[in-house]
Design a protein around this motif. Sequence first.
Motif, PDB file in Angstrom:
ATOM      1  N   ASN A  36       0.791  -1.233   0.000  1.00 52.97           N
ATOM      2  CA  ASN A  36       0.000   0.000   0.000  1.00 52.97           C
ATOM      3  C   ASN A  36       0.824   1.284   0.000  1.00 52.97           C
ATOM      4  N   PRO A  37       2.010   1.325   0.629  1.00 50.51           N
ATOM      5  CA  PRO A  37       2.794   2.563   0.553  1.00 50.51           C
ATOM      6  C   PRO A  37       3.174   2.962  -0.875  1.00 50.51           C
ATOM      7  N   SER A  38       3.288   1.992  -1.775  1.00 52.38           N
ATOM      8  CA  SER A  38       3.585   2.300  -3.181  1.00 52.38           C
ATOM      9  C   SER A  38       2.326   2.370  -4.026  1.00 52.38           C
ATOM     10  N   LEU A  39       1.306   1.608  -3.639  1.00 53.13           N
ATOM     11  CA  LEU A  39       0.082   1.531  -4.434  1.00 53.13           C
ATOM     12  C   LEU A  39      -0.775   2.783  -4.291  1.00 53.13           C
ATOM     13  N   PHE A  40      -0.856   3.328  -3.078  1.00 49.83           N
ATOM     14  CA  PHE A  40      -1.687   4.499  -2.810  1.00 49.83           C
ATOM     15  C   PHE A  40      -0.832   5.758  -2.730  1.00 49.83           C
TER      16      PHE A  40
ATOM     17  N   ALA B 177      12.550  -6.439   9.279  1.00 53.24           N
ATOM     18  CA  ALA B 177      13.433  -6.709   8.142  1.00 53.24           C
ATOM     19  C   ALA B 177      12.640  -7.277   6.968  1.00 53.24           C
ATOM     20  N   ARG B 178      11.695  -8.173   7.267  1.00 50.60           N
ATOM     21  CA  ARG B 178      10.853  -8.750   6.207  1.00 50.60           C
ATOM     22  C   ARG B 178       9.982  -7.675   5.576  1.00 50.60           C
ATOM     23  N   LEU B 179       9.386  -6.828   6.394  1.00 53.93           N
ATOM     24  CA  LEU B 179       8.534  -5.759   5.872  1.00 53.93           C
ATOM     25  C   LEU B 179       9.330  -4.815   4.974  1.00 53.93           C
ATOM     26  N   LYS B 180      10.514  -4.456   5.387  1.00 52.17           N
ATOM     27  CA  LYS B 180      11.347  -3.534   4.611  1.00 52.17           C
ATOM     28  C   LYS B 180      11.735  -4.145   3.269  1.00 52.17           C
ATOM     29  N   ALA B 181      12.189  -5.402   3.272  1.00 55.58           N
ATOM     30  CA  ALA B 181      12.600  -6.056   2.036  1.00 55.58           C
ATOM     31  C   ALA B 181      11.419  -6.213   1.078  1.00 55.58           C
ATOM     32  N   ASP B 182      10.264  -6.608   1.615  1.00 56.16           N
ATOM     33  CA  ASP B 182       9.095  -6.802   0.759  1.00 56.16           C
ATOM     34  C   ASP B 182       8.571  -5.480   0.212  1.00 56.16           C
ATOM     35  N   ARG B 183       8.654  -4.424   1.006  1.00 61.90           N
ATOM     36  CA  ARG B 183       8.207  -3.116   0.524  1.00 61.90           C
ATOM     37  C   ARG B 183       9.043  -2.659  -0.669  1.00 61.90           C
ATOM     38  N   GLU B 184      10.330  -2.865  -0.575  1.00 64.67           N
ATOM     39  CA  GLU B 184      11.225  -2.478  -1.680  1.00 64.67           C
ATOM     40  C   GLU B 184      10.950  -3.322  -2.921  1.00 64.67           C
ATOM     41  N   ALA B 185      10.735  -4.616  -2.742  1.00 68.39           N
ATOM     42  CA  ALA B 185      10.474  -5.500  -3.888  1.00 68.39           C
ATOM     43  C   ALA B 185       9.155  -5.161  -4.561  1.00 68.39           C
ATOM     44  N   TRP B 186       8.096  -4.938  -3.763  1.00 69.24           N
ATOM     45  CA  TRP B 186       6.795  -4.635  -4.345  1.00 69.24           C
ATOM     46  C   TRP B 186       6.758  -3.252  -4.996  1.00 69.24           C
ATOM     47  N   ALA B 187       7.542  -2.329  -4.503  1.00 69.15           N
ATOM     48  CA  ALA B 187       7.597  -1.005  -5.136  1.00 69.15           C
ATOM     49  C   ALA B 187       8.039  -1.121  -6.589  1.00 69.15           C
ATOM     50  N   LYS B 188       8.978  -2.017  -6.853  1.00 68.79           N
ATOM     51  CA  LYS B 188       9.446  -2.216  -8.230  1.00 68.79           C
ATOM     52  C   LYS B 188       8.350  -2.836  -9.095  1.00 68.79           C
ATOM     53  N   VAL B 189       7.627  -3.802  -8.542  1.00 69.26           N
ATOM     54  CA  VAL B 189       6.546  -4.441  -9.296  1.00 69.26           C
ATOM     55  C   VAL B 189       5.448  -3.438  -9.610  1.00 69.26           C
ATOM     56  N   ILE B 190       5.058  -2.649  -8.634  1.00 70.57           N
ATOM     57  CA  ILE B 190       3.970  -1.687  -8.818  1.00 70.57           C
ATOM     58  C   ILE B 190       4.342  -0.633  -9.847  1.00 70.57           C
ATOM     59  N   THR B 191       5.586  -0.197  -9.819  1.00 68.68           N
ATOM     60  CA  THR B 191       6.047   0.784 -10.814  1.00 68.68           C
ATOM     61  C   THR B 191       6.048   0.171 -12.202  1.00 68.68           C
ATOM     62  N   ALA B 192       6.584  -1.043 -12.309  1.00 70.12           N
ATOM     63  CA  ALA B 192       6.670  -1.695 -13.627  1.00 70.12           C
ATOM     64  C   ALA B 192       5.290  -2.002 -14.202  1.00 70.12           C
ATOM     65  N   ALA B 193       4.342  -2.333 -13.323  1.00 67.55           N
ATOM     66  CA  ALA B 193       2.996  -2.688 -13.790  1.00 67.55           C
ATOM     67  C   ALA B 193       2.076  -1.485 -13.914  1.00 67.55           C
ATOM     68  N   GLY B 194       2.521  -0.316 -13.462  1.00 67.26           N
ATOM     69  CA  GLY B 194       1.691   0.884 -13.535  1.00 67.26           C
ATOM     70  C   GLY B 194       0.442   0.781 -12.702  1.00 67.26           C
ATOM     71  N   MET B 195       0.567   0.290 -11.470  1.00 66.84           N
ATOM     72  CA  MET B 195      -0.597  -0.009 -10.635  1.00 66.84           C
ATOM     73  C   MET B 195      -0.950   1.115  -9.666  1.00 66.84           C
ATOM     74  N   ARG B 196      -0.219   2.191  -9.632  1.00 60.50           N
ATOM     75  CA  ARG B 196      -0.402   3.211  -8.599  1.00 60.50           C
ATOM     76  C   ARG B 196      -1.801   3.840  -8.655  1.00 60.50           C
ATOM     77  N   LEU B 197      -2.375   4.062  -7.466  1.00 61.14           N
ATOM     78  CA  LEU B 197      -3.707   4.670  -7.351  1.00 61.14           C
ATOM     79  C   LEU B 197      -3.586   6.067  -6.781  1.00 61.14           C
ATOM     80  N   ASP B 198      -4.485   6.961  -7.191  1.00 59.57           N
ATOM     81  CA  ASP B 198      -4.539   8.316  -6.644  1.00 59.57           C
ATOM     82  C   ASP B 198      -5.316   8.319  -5.333  1.00 59.57           C
TER      83      ASP B 198
END
Length: 342
Positions: free
Chosen positions: A116-120, A321-342
């Motif tokens: 959600n930090p990258s999606l919203f 540590a798990r939350l931080k690593a997963d947040r960084e990984a998902w940020a890349k996926v969300i950017t690549a897929a153009g999934m960001r919401l306003d």
Amino acid sequence: MLARPAREASVVARRSLSFATAFLAIAMLECDPWTVGAVAQSYPNRLIKVITDAPGGPIDIVARALGEKLASSLKQPFMIENRAGAGGNLGTEAIARSVPDGYTLGMVLGTTLTVNPSLFKKLPFDPDKDFRPIAITTTSGNMLVVHPSIPVNSVAEFVSYAKAAAARKEPITYASGGIGTPGHLVMENFRLHAGFEAIHVPYRGNPPMVVDLLAGQVKIGFVTSAGMMDHVRAGRLRALGVARARRSPLAPEVPSIAESGYPDFNIENYHLMLAPAGIPESIAALLEREVLAALKLPDIMERLRAMDTTPAGIVGPQVRARLKADREAWAKVITAAGMRLD
């Protein structure tokens, strides 16, 4: 200047003394370890509320199962409060705004703090500062299924089918329970791995999506394996692969996507118990111990296994540590897929 009447002066003095006493008590609570320890030692002495997502889903079931065991071990009732909406943000905000006394906890999907930090564009809480994680309690998997009218029987055939559809400029469509749900996130991640295009059809929750999937109104999706295997074995759906690195004990005949040509593909949902930031550390530590003990109980383990859910029991620095690593990984996926919401 006029002098105050004696009675008024007495009232003002009493009020000043009351305020001073209150401030002194607060200062002692914040600064005196003995006082904090005394408060923690009396915990719990009343009902504990656990805020979670929509009723009936995997995370709600996990919250209720753990709540029953914690109520028994801590000798106080646990109440589950369902607050669904906005990709988990509504309930998570309520957790963040709660008094940090251990009497309001939360059970959320890990994606609420990692995706959600990258999606919203804006969140109503700070995922780093507003919470004290208690434990990653459990993990669960997702399964790629298709309606029988789709002429594929394996992950490899599915990818070829999807690429051929895109080449005809008729990309496949897939359904999920909504934007930002596991079914949406896993498919977007997989299509980026496999290199095909797809159009997302979001539903308002998983139940209506599953109804249309069974009816053939939509034909493709990632779903939780628990509850779907009856449909698969009856021929109403066809299972192609599971998103976790290992096969599901509920469906050992269904290969993992990792063993189907994508060895680095390994996605699982995890459920996270949270407390508001500022909870006394002794109370947080007590909750950690009680959750770990509950997850080892045979009846809990069997109940979770029937849901294709695995006890995780991760606490302490490993959670952040798990939350931080997963947040960084998902940020890349969300950017690549153009999934960001306003």
